[in-house]
Design a protein around this motif. Structure first.
Motif, PDB file in Angstrom:
ATOM      1  N   THR A   1       0.841  -1.192   0.000  1.00 43.40           N
ATOM      2  CA  THR A   1       0.000   0.000   0.000  1.00 43.40           C
ATOM      3  C   THR A   1       0.878   1.244   0.000  1.00 43.40           C
ATOM      4  OG1 THR A   1      -1.704  -1.164   1.264  1.00 43.40           O
ATOM      5  CG2 THR A   1      -1.828   1.251   1.231  1.00 43.40           C
ATOM      6  N   VAL A   2       0.484   2.216  -0.808  1.00 39.74           N
ATOM      7  CA  VAL A   2       1.155   3.515  -0.810  1.00 39.74           C
ATOM      8  C   VAL A   2       0.083   4.583  -0.676  1.00 39.74           C
ATOM      9  CG1 VAL A   2       2.610   5.138  -2.105  1.00 39.74           C
ATOM     10  CG2 VAL A   2       3.007   2.668  -2.317  1.00 39.74           C
ATOM     11  N   VAL A   3       0.301   5.504   0.252  1.00 31.62           N
ATOM     12  CA  VAL A   3      -0.578   6.655   0.407  1.00 31.62           C
ATOM     13  C   VAL A   3       0.197   7.879  -0.071  1.00 31.62           C
ATOM     14  CG1 VAL A   3      -1.863   8.108   2.025  1.00 31.62           C
ATOM     15  CG2 VAL A   3      -1.784   5.615   2.356  1.00 31.62           C
ATOM     16  N   ALA A   4      -0.398   8.612  -0.980  1.00 31.02           N
ATOM     17  CA  ALA A   4       0.202   9.848  -1.475  1.00 31.02           C
ATOM     18  C   ALA A   4      -0.617  11.017  -0.943  1.00 31.02           C
ATOM     19  CB  ALA A   4       0.211   9.864  -2.993  1.00 31.02           C
ATOM     20  N   LEU A   5       0.071  11.976  -0.360  1.00 31.51           N
ATOM     21  CA  LEU A   5      -0.567  13.193   0.124  1.00 31.51           C
ATOM     22  C   LEU A   5      -0.093  14.339  -0.750  1.00 31.51           C
ATOM     23  CD1 LEU A   5       0.080  12.675   3.936  1.00 31.51           C
ATOM     24  CD2 LEU A   5      -1.965  12.047   2.628  1.00 31.51           C
ATOM     25  N   GLY A   6      -1.030  15.149  -1.225  1.00 31.08           N
ATOM     26  CA  GLY A   6      -0.627  16.230  -2.108  1.00 31.08           C
ATOM     27  C   GLY A   6      -1.735  17.220  -2.355  1.00 31.08           C
ATOM     28  N   GLU A   7      -1.633  17.894  -3.505  1.00 29.84           N
ATOM     29  CA  GLU A   7      -2.588  18.950  -3.821  1.00 29.84           C
ATOM     30  C   GLU A   7      -3.013  18.869  -5.289  1.00 29.84           C
ATOM     31  OE1 GLU A   7      -2.668  23.384  -2.415  1.00 29.84           O
ATOM     32  OE2 GLU A   7      -1.387  23.266  -4.200  1.00 29.84           O
ATOM     33  N   TYR A   8      -4.324  19.006  -5.500  1.00 31.53           N
ATOM     34  CA  TYR A   8      -4.890  19.159  -6.831  1.00 31.53           C
ATOM     35  C   TYR A   8      -4.942  20.643  -7.166  1.00 31.53           C
ATOM     36  CZ  TYR A   8      -7.172  14.503  -6.801  1.00 31.53           C
ATOM     37  OH  TYR A   8      -7.459  13.155  -6.786  1.00 31.53           O
ATOM     38  N   SER A   9      -4.891  20.938  -8.462  1.00 29.22           N
ATOM     39  CA  SER A   9      -5.169  22.287  -8.929  1.00 29.22           C
ATOM     40  C   SER A   9      -5.607  22.211 -10.385  1.00 29.22           C
ATOM     41  CB  SER A   9      -3.943  23.196  -8.789  1.00 29.22           C
ATOM     42  OG  SER A   9      -2.870  22.695  -9.565  1.00 29.22           O
ATOM     43  N   GLY A  10      -6.286  23.229 -10.823  1.00 27.04           N
ATOM     44  CA  GLY A  10      -6.716  23.289 -12.211  1.00 27.04           C
ATOM     45  C   GLY A  10      -7.793  24.334 -12.387  1.00 27.04           C
ATOM     46  N   THR A  11      -8.123  24.583 -13.656  1.00 27.87           N
ATOM     47  CA  THR A  11      -9.166  25.539 -14.013  1.00 27.87           C
ATOM     48  C   THR A  11     -10.214  24.806 -14.840  1.00 27.87           C
ATOM     49  OG1 THR A  11      -7.561  27.345 -14.040  1.00 27.87           O
ATOM     50  CG2 THR A  11      -9.667  27.718 -15.186  1.00 27.87           C
ATOM     51  N   TYR A  12     -11.454  24.864 -14.398  1.00 25.63           N
ATOM     52  CA  TYR A  12     -12.543  24.200 -15.108  1.00 25.63           C
ATOM     53  C   TYR A  12     -12.897  25.052 -16.321  1.00 25.63           C
ATOM     54  CZ  TYR A  12     -16.726  21.318 -15.655  1.00 25.63           C
ATOM     55  OH  TYR A  12     -17.677  20.453 -16.136  1.00 25.63           O
ATOM     56  N   LYS A  13     -12.782  24.458 -17.499  1.00 24.43           N
ATOM     57  CA  LYS A  13     -12.966  25.210 -18.750  1.00 24.43           C
ATOM     58  C   LYS A  13     -14.350  25.857 -18.861  1.00 24.43           C
ATOM     59  CE  LYS A  13      -9.739  22.513 -21.528  1.00 24.43           C
ATOM     60  NZ  LYS A  13      -9.596  21.631 -22.707  1.00 24.43           N
ATOM     61  N   ALA A  14     -15.386  25.157 -18.459  1.00 26.41           N
ATOM     62  CA  ALA A  14     -16.758  25.644 -18.643  1.00 26.41           C
ATOM     63  C   ALA A  14     -17.052  26.906 -17.830  1.00 26.41           C
ATOM     64  CB  ALA A  14     -17.763  24.550 -18.290  1.00 26.41           C
ATOM     65  N   THR A  15     -16.368  27.074 -16.689  1.00 30.76           N
ATOM     66  CA  THR A  15     -16.636  28.237 -15.829  1.00 30.76           C
ATOM     67  C   THR A  15     -15.458  29.209 -15.765  1.00 30.76           C
ATOM     68  OG1 THR A  15     -15.798  27.132 -13.848  1.00 30.76           O
ATOM     69  CG2 THR A  15     -18.165  26.883 -14.335  1.00 30.76           C
ATOM     70  N   GLY A  16     -14.268  28.734 -16.118  1.00 32.59           N
ATOM     71  CA  GLY A  16     -13.072  29.566 -15.985  1.00 32.59           C
ATOM     72  C   GLY A  16     -12.604  29.704 -14.549  1.00 32.59           C
ATOM     73  N   LYS A  17     -13.195  28.938 -13.641  1.00 34.11           N
ATOM     74  CA  LYS A  17     -12.827  29.019 -12.223  1.00 34.11           C
ATOM     75  C   LYS A  17     -11.739  28.002 -11.881  1.00 34.11           C
ATOM     76  CE  LYS A  17     -17.364  30.564 -10.606  1.00 34.11           C
ATOM     77  NZ  LYS A  17     -18.494  30.208  -9.731  1.00 34.11           N
ATOM     78  N   SER A  18     -10.810  28.449 -11.046  1.00 32.86           N
ATOM     79  CA  SER A  18      -9.702  27.598 -10.606  1.00 32.86           C
ATOM     80  C   SER A  18      -9.936  27.102  -9.195  1.00 32.86           C
ATOM     81  CB  SER A  18      -8.389  28.383 -10.644  1.00 32.86           C
ATOM     82  OG  SER A  18      -8.106  28.808 -11.958  1.00 32.86           O
ATOM     83  N   PHE A  19      -9.201  26.065  -8.830  1.00 33.68           N
ATOM     84  CA  PHE A  19      -9.283  25.542  -7.469  1.00 33.68           C
ATOM     85  C   PHE A  19      -7.942  24.928  -7.071  1.00 33.68           C
ATOM     86  CE2 PHE A  19      -9.362  21.501  -9.437  1.00 33.68           C
ATOM     87  CZ  PHE A  19      -9.084  20.555  -8.469  1.00 33.68           C
ATOM     88  N   LYS A  20      -7.772  24.792  -5.776  1.00 31.74           N
ATOM     89  CA  LYS A  20      -6.688  24.016  -5.171  1.00 31.74           C
ATOM     90  C   LYS A  20      -7.310  23.269  -4.014  1.00 31.74           C
ATOM     91  CE  LYS A  20      -2.686  26.790  -6.316  1.00 31.74           C
ATOM     92  NZ  LYS A  20      -1.454  27.407  -5.839  1.00 31.74           N
ATOM     93  N   ALA A  21      -7.012  21.982  -3.920  1.00 30.67           N
ATOM     94  CA  ALA A  21      -7.570  21.167  -2.835  1.00 30.67           C
ATOM     95  C   ALA A  21      -6.569  20.082  -2.461  1.00 30.67           C
ATOM     96  CB  ALA A  21      -8.884  20.532  -3.252  1.00 30.67           C
ATOM     97  N   PRO A  22      -6.451  19.797  -1.169  1.00 34.15           N
ATOM     98  CA  PRO A  22      -5.572  18.711  -0.758  1.00 34.15           C
ATOM     99  C   PRO A  22      -6.167  17.364  -1.148  1.00 34.15           C
ATOM    100  CG  PRO A  22      -6.807  19.508   1.118  1.00 34.15           C
ATOM    101  CD  PRO A  22      -7.158  20.399  -0.042  1.00 34.15           C
TER     102      PRO A  22
END
Length: 129
Positions: free
Chosen positions: A79-100
């Protein structure tokens, strides 16, 4: 033979390069891939093709700059657990996010047999609206 931790480190690097075939090659033919309920692609996908079509292709077509960047790995024998962060911009809304995120990867016979995603889906949902 690479350790599970080595394999997972390589998978994140391949994903970042856009080398999806390298990622899929590490999957068992019956991999169970679970996206968190509330995530845009929430649910369980079985098999590499289902993951490719249900998750990866959609990430590539619906998001600009989507990234999953691991910061830490915690590993045991299978088993491997990876801890990190997502990021990106949703094309349909132009809104960005960051989430663990926390990703739980399980191995058998040197292949990934399951993946489970944990993330703050409310943060991701705000980018969709």
């Amino acid at each position: 033979m690479p350790t599970p931790a080595d394999t997972i480190t390589g998978l994140y690097q391949a994903f970042a390069r856009g080398d999806v075939p390298a990622v899929l090659a590490a999957f068992s033919p019956d991999i169970s891939w679970t996206e968190a309920e509330g995530f845009p692609y929430g649910g369980t996908y079985v098999g590499p093709d289902a993951v490719l079509l249900g998750v990866f292709a959609r990430l590539g077509s619906e998001w600009d700059g989507f990234a999953a960047v691991p910061r830490e790995f915690i590993a045991s024998a299978d088993t491997v657990v990876a801890l990190g962060e997502y990021s990106g911009t949703y094309k349909a809304t132009g809104k960005s996010f960051k989430a663990p995120f926390a990703h739980v990867w399980k191995f058998s016979g040197g292949l990934v047999v399951s993946f489970t995603q944990h993330t703050d889906t409310a943060v991701v949902q705000r980018a969709l609206r």
